[in-house]
Design a protein around this motif. Structure first.
Motif, PDB file in Angstrom:
ATOM      1  N   CYS A  91       3.678  56.572 -36.726  1.00 44.36           N
ATOM      2  CA  CYS A  91       4.855  56.020 -37.406  1.00 44.36           C
ATOM      3  C   CYS A  91       6.115  56.301 -36.590  1.00 44.36           C
ATOM      4  O   CYS A  91       6.322  57.448 -36.161  1.00 44.36           O
ATOM      5  CB  CYS A  91       4.979  56.652 -38.792  1.00 44.36           C
ATOM      6  SG  CYS A  91       6.390  56.017 -39.721  1.00 44.36           S
TER       7      CYS A  91
ATOM      8  N   HIS B 220       8.942  56.786 -37.533  1.00 41.82           N
ATOM      9  CA  HIS B 220       9.849  57.700 -38.240  1.00 41.82           C
ATOM     10  C   HIS B 220       9.621  59.145 -37.798  1.00 41.82           C
ATOM     11  O   HIS B 220      10.535  59.780 -37.278  1.00 41.82           O
ATOM     12  CB  HIS B 220       9.665  57.552 -39.760  1.00 41.82           C
ATOM     13  CG  HIS B 220      10.566  58.436 -40.553  1.00 41.82           C
ATOM     14  ND1 HIS B 220      10.158  59.045 -41.710  1.00 41.82           N
ATOM     15  CD2 HIS B 220      11.858  58.816 -40.350  1.00 41.82           C
ATOM     16  CE1 HIS B 220      11.169  59.763 -42.183  1.00 41.82           C
ATOM     17  NE2 HIS B 220      12.201  59.634 -41.383  1.00 41.82           N
ATOM     18  N   GLN B 221       8.400  59.649 -37.973  1.00 38.53           N
ATOM     19  CA  GLN B 221       8.148  61.053 -37.615  1.00 38.53           C
ATOM     20  C   GLN B 221       6.903  61.222 -36.751  1.00 38.53           C
ATOM     21  O   GLN B 221       6.388  62.335 -36.633  1.00 38.53           O
ATOM     22  CB  GLN B 221       8.045  61.908 -38.883  1.00 38.53           C
ATOM     23  CG  GLN B 221       9.387  62.012 -39.596  1.00 38.53           C
ATOM     24  CD  GLN B 221       9.408  63.065 -40.683  1.00 38.53           C
ATOM     25  OE1 GLN B 221       8.371  63.510 -41.159  1.00 38.53           O
ATOM     26  NE2 GLN B 221      10.602  63.425 -41.099  1.00 38.53           N
TER      27      GLN B 221
ATOM     28  N   ILE C 234       3.801  60.559 -37.026  1.00 38.83           N
ATOM     29  CA  ILE C 234       2.536  60.989 -37.621  1.00 38.83           C
ATOM     30  C   ILE C 234       1.668  59.751 -37.828  1.00 38.83           C
ATOM     31  O   ILE C 234       2.168  58.621 -37.908  1.00 38.83           O
ATOM     32  CB  ILE C 234       2.754  61.730 -38.962  1.00 38.83           C
ATOM     33  CG1 ILE C 234       3.429  60.805 -40.006  1.00 38.83           C
ATOM     34  CG2 ILE C 234       3.571  62.995 -38.737  1.00 38.83           C
ATOM     35  CD1 ILE C 234       3.505  61.407 -41.390  1.00 38.83           C
TER      36      ILE C 234
ATOM     37  N   CYS D 166       3.014  53.486 -44.299  1.00 43.93           N
ATOM     38  CA  CYS D 166       2.921  54.873 -43.869  1.00 43.93           C
ATOM     39  C   CYS D 166       2.882  55.766 -45.093  1.00 43.93           C
ATOM     40  O   CYS D 166       3.760  55.680 -45.958  1.00 43.93           O
ATOM     41  CB  CYS D 166       4.109  55.235 -42.975  1.00 43.93           C
ATOM     42  SG  CYS D 166       4.043  56.969 -42.449  1.00 43.93           S
TER      43      CYS D 166
ATOM     44  N   GLY E 260       3.490  58.798 -45.123  1.00 42.69           N
ATOM     45  CA  GLY E 260       4.507  59.849 -45.026  1.00 42.69           C
ATOM     46  C   GLY E 260       5.665  59.597 -45.984  1.00 42.69           C
ATOM     47  O   GLY E 260       5.893  60.354 -46.931  1.00 42.69           O
ATOM     48  N   HIS E 261       6.389  58.508 -45.769  1.00 45.33           N
ATOM     49  CA  HIS E 261       7.563  58.208 -46.584  1.00 45.33           C
ATOM     50  C   HIS E 261       7.623  56.735 -46.953  1.00 45.33           C
ATOM     51  O   HIS E 261       8.694  56.208 -47.230  1.00 45.33           O
ATOM     52  CB  HIS E 261       8.837  58.620 -45.847  1.00 45.33           C
ATOM     53  CG  HIS E 261       8.775  60.021 -45.330  1.00 45.33           C
ATOM     54  ND1 HIS E 261       8.385  60.315 -44.033  1.00 45.33           N
ATOM     55  CD2 HIS E 261       8.975  61.206 -45.953  1.00 45.33           C
ATOM     56  CE1 HIS E 261       8.379  61.634 -43.871  1.00 45.33           C
ATOM     57  NE2 HIS E 261       8.723  62.188 -45.022  1.00 45.33           N
ATOM     58  N   GLY E 262       6.501  56.067 -46.890  1.00 46.69           N
ATOM     59  CA  GLY E 262       6.403  54.723 -47.453  1.00 46.69           C
ATOM     60  C   GLY E 262       6.922  53.584 -46.603  1.00 46.69           C
ATOM     61  O   GLY E 262       7.085  52.474 -47.107  1.00 46.69           O
ATOM     62  N   ALA E 263       7.169  53.798 -45.319  1.00 48.59           N
ATOM     63  CA  ALA E 263       7.610  52.681 -44.473  1.00 48.59           C
ATOM     64  C   ALA E 263       6.533  51.597 -44.471  1.00 48.59           C
ATOM     65  O   ALA E 263       5.338  51.896 -44.451  1.00 48.59           O
ATOM     66  CB  ALA E 263       7.864  53.163 -43.039  1.00 48.59           C
TER      67      ALA E 263
ATOM     68  N   PRO F 120      12.310  54.249 -43.847  1.00 54.18           N
ATOM     69  CA  PRO F 120      13.265  55.020 -43.046  1.00 54.18           C
ATOM     70  C   PRO F 120      13.330  54.627 -41.574  1.00 54.18           C
ATOM     71  O   PRO F 120      14.272  55.015 -40.890  1.00 54.18           O
ATOM     72  CB  PRO F 120      12.775  56.469 -43.211  1.00 54.18           C
ATOM     73  CG  PRO F 120      11.354  56.355 -43.631  1.00 54.18           C
ATOM     74  CD  PRO F 120      11.240  55.081 -44.402  1.00 54.18           C
TER      75      PRO F 120
HETATM   76  S1  FES Z   1       6.644  59.381 -41.243  1.00 56.87           S
HETATM   77 FE1  FES Z   1       6.237  57.301 -41.701  1.00 56.87          FE
HETATM   78  S2  FES Z   1       7.761  56.774 -43.128  1.00 56.87           S
HETATM   79 FE2  FES Z   1       8.206  58.823 -42.618  1.00 56.87          FE
END
Ligand code: FES
Length: 128
Positions: free
Chosen positions: A47, A49-50, A52, A71, A73-76, A89
């Motif tokens: 991702c 974003h981070q 992962i 994702c 992680g945070h829903g992207a 994000p």
């Molecule tokens: S790590 Fe994928 S949306 Fe934050």
């Protein structure tokens, strides 16, 4: 150019995904192959974003309506055919696309660089 087997075309649903990890020289290149509208695409499973992997559970990459990669992680959410982040994000960024080729019902990685070098370059591009 290296051509490395990723999956059989029949292993992909419409729409659907297939996850595979290539290991070389201690590096892991985590790949998600995507089928949508009869076409196949491949992205590095990281991702923007981070950095992962997108999924929490094996091969669970799609939103419930199967319109986007998501994702955990945070829903992207990412467009299936382009890897562009549609919402979340990291909106405005995109998954790293990998070149693939199809032959005799099989899908191969068709990048100039080896999987280990691609994975190392990706790892070194992180901001931390
Ligand atoms: S790590 Fe994928 S949306 Fe934050």
């Amino acid at each position: 150019m290296s051509e490395i087997f990723l999956c059989r075309a029949e292993q992909l649903e419409e729409p659907g995904t297939w996850n595979t990890v290539l290991t070389e020289d201690g590096e892991e290149l985590d790949i998600v192959v995507v089928q949508t509208n009869g076409a196949r695409h491949a992205y590095i499973n990281s991702c923007p974003h981070q950095f992962i992997p997108l999924e929490t559970f094996p091969n669970h990459f799609l939103t419930e309506d199967k319109q986007f990669l998501v994702c955990s992680g945070h829903g992207a959410r990412f467009e299936l055919a382009t890897g562009a982040c549609y919402s979340g994000p990291c909106r405005g960024r995109e998954l790293d696309r990998l070149k693939i080729e199809e032959r005799d019902g099989a899908i191969y990685l068709a990048e100039e660089l080896s999987p280990g070098i691609i994975a190392r370059n990706k790892r070194m591009s992180r901001r931390w």
